[in-house]
Design a protein around this motif. Structure first.
Motif: not given
Length: 127
Positions: A101-105
């Motif tokens: 999720l963090t990487a997707a942001t």
């Protein structure tokens, strides 16, 4: 000795209200912002889920003390303990996805990349 929070019931009500507002906003946010919010909520160290888990675990310790004094049924303590354990397990299960999720942001490079194809959520059996 004064209470550390002068109005703890009001504080609980306000937190509940703000969580409702956050849920309402989440459905309206652009995808990147929604992912940021979800990643922040699920952060295993500082996220809302870990905070709620800690709160329920603290309530379980309180309920245990009260059950030992006879002011609460032991079932209340056991139920809070189970809830804290379940929330912890859920947090651990979700923890493996917070990096995704963090990487997707994070902003990606500006090279054009084809849009990801939708993946089927149901596997069909072949007869």
């Amino acid at each position: 000795m004064p209470h550390p929070a002068p109005h703890p019931v009001r504080l609980a009500d306000e937190i509940t209200h703000q969580l409702g507002q956050l849920a309402d906003h989440l459905s309206q946010l652009p995808a990147a912002q929604a992912l940021q919010v979800i990643a922040r909520v699920l952060d295993p160290d500082t996220g809302v889920l870990s905070g709620v888990t800690h709160l329920v675990a603290t309530g379980s310790v309180f309920a245990k003390n009260q059950a030992e004094r006879g002011t609460l049924p032991a079932e209340v303590w056991l139920a809070l303990g189970r809830a804290a354990n379940e929330l912890h397990t859920i947090g651990c299960d979700l923890d493996e996805h917070t990096d995704t999720l963090t990487a997707a942001t994070r902003p990606v490079n500006t090279n054009p990349v084809p849009s990801p194809a939708a993946a089927p959520l149901v596997v069909r059996r072949h007869r």
